[in-house]
Design an enzyme around this catalytic site. Sequence first.
Site, short mmCIF file in Angstrom:
data_model
loop_
_atom_site.label_atom_id
_atom_site.label_comp_id
_atom_site.label_asym_id
_atom_site.label_seq_id
_atom_site.Cartn_x
_atom_site.Cartn_y
_atom_site.Cartn_z
N CYS A 39 0.82 -1.22 0.00
CA CYS A 39 0.00 0.00 0.00
C CYS A 39 0.86 1.27 0.00
O CYS A 39 1.56 1.50 -0.96
CB CYS A 39 -1.01 -0.03 1.15
SG CYS A 39 -2.30 1.22 0.97
N HIS A 58 -4.02 -4.76 0.16
CA HIS A 58 -3.60 -5.26 1.47
C HIS A 58 -3.73 -6.78 1.51
O HIS A 58 -4.81 -7.30 1.75
CB HIS A 58 -4.47 -4.65 2.58
CG HIS A 58 -4.17 -3.22 2.84
ND1 HIS A 58 -3.22 -2.82 3.74
CD2 HIS A 58 -4.67 -2.10 2.30
CE1 HIS A 58 -3.14 -1.50 3.76
NE2 HIS A 58 -4.02 -1.03 2.88
N GLU A 92 -2.83 -8.76 3.74
CA GLU A 92 -3.19 -9.20 5.10
C GLU A 92 -4.68 -9.05 5.38
O GLU A 92 -5.18 -9.54 6.38
CB GLU A 92 -2.36 -8.43 6.14
CG GLU A 92 -2.77 -6.99 6.42
CD GLU A 92 -2.30 -5.97 5.37
OE1 GLU A 92 -1.84 -6.35 4.29
OE2 GLU A 92 -2.42 -4.75 5.67
#
Lengths: 215, 257
Positions: free
Chosen positions: A83, A193, A195
């Site tokens: 990001c 992202h 995650e």
Amino acid sequence: MQRVAVIDYGMGNLHSVASALEHVGAGEVHVTCEAAEIRAADRVVFPGVGAIRDCMAEIRRLQCDELLRSALTEQRKPVLAICVGMQALLSRSEENGGVDCLDIIPGQVKHFGQPLHDTDGQRLKVPHMGWNEVRQTRAHPLWQGIPDNSRFYFVHSYYVHADDRALQAGALNYGVEADAALARDNLFAVQFHPEKSHTAGLQLLRNFLEWNPAC
Amino acid sequence: MGLAKRIIPCLDVDNGRVVKGVNFVGIRDAGDPVEIARRYNEQGADEITFLDITASHEGRDTTVHTVEQIAEQVFIPLTVGGGIRSVEDIRTMLNAGADKVSINTAAIVDPELVRRASERFGAQCIVVAIDAKRVADVDGAPRWEIFTHGGRKPTGIDAVAWARKMAELGAGEILLTSMDRDGTKNGFELGVTRAITDAVDIPVIASGGVGNLDHLVDGVLIGGADAVLAASIFHFGEYTVPEAKAYMAERGIEVRL
């Protein structure tokens, strides 16, 4: 067992990244800005949230830029930028009235612009927030086991455009064509992202832990 | 093909326990927000919203702990709302692992909180929750007003103007709940949903009143919402998240399958 350093320059919570890396099998995850810990790590994650001007100020103040360059070009470790961490690698961002970035990857970070429309004329909201398809523009070990056009979770108002188009590994279409992923040697950078991207994101992190770039 | 419309299950949590009940097949503990969040994550929910309705101050520590546990096990975005009053409260929730924090009453008391929070943490994590209720029409045009205290207390603030102002102050997203519809299962109030989605450039989540899958479809196709939030239809096992997505996809809505 893999030791991963997540570079922490004080901009937001990095526990999600650390938890996800642990979840996919990283042995030790250190959220840190300590040179010794970053040097001792097998792999480095360079995350980022928030506004670019503040991020760049902290990156430079804590000399994270030097640690990152060292991991990339001297130690030649696998590095994953996420990001705003990806955006910081480019030459310059339009955010906050224009901010010089690290210029590790020549190129620009641009605002999506308003009004933004898709090809059918539908109005598109900014920030670009949610699950967008990512077209894999070339094969890469980090895409292994992830179907082309899988969706990843994005949240950003500025997008990346690298000068060297050969570096693009993933493309994103949201009113404009943007770089969702860039790859060069031992560096892989993503606008989304991983995650927060459920199974596709976790698979990408798993691939990162197993990646042995030849360089 | 590009960005998918999001489906967001919402958990109402009091002192670390999910209230309003959850009825999943095979769930061990229907009150455990961590287990329920994990279940929605497995089902393919696009995000989870955690609404803290804990009244006591001590209970807030429980909330932080619960958010920490969810964030360790759920790899989709998590929004936490309820009782957020200050930049410090926001920081606490973000540090606990929330990706976004939703501000409601505190934005009405102090609109500048939205600006401060957005400048400090970035617009991407600041959600402004708007509880709107339809009031008397003005010159024949419908009008919606912001209400607080669970829809009991009028503020005199026009909901559409407020949404615009919140976006200008730096909100990254609007969570719009129709207090006329919340809990009714009669569907979203599509008028206010459309008015606000047209008024702002930031994404809008529609909430309040979902009773069946057509309501989700209408929220997107008629209301123009970027995301739809529902609680009871998912909690009581009437529909699963994959069923909802398949239904929306059949009607031409882009979803993450």
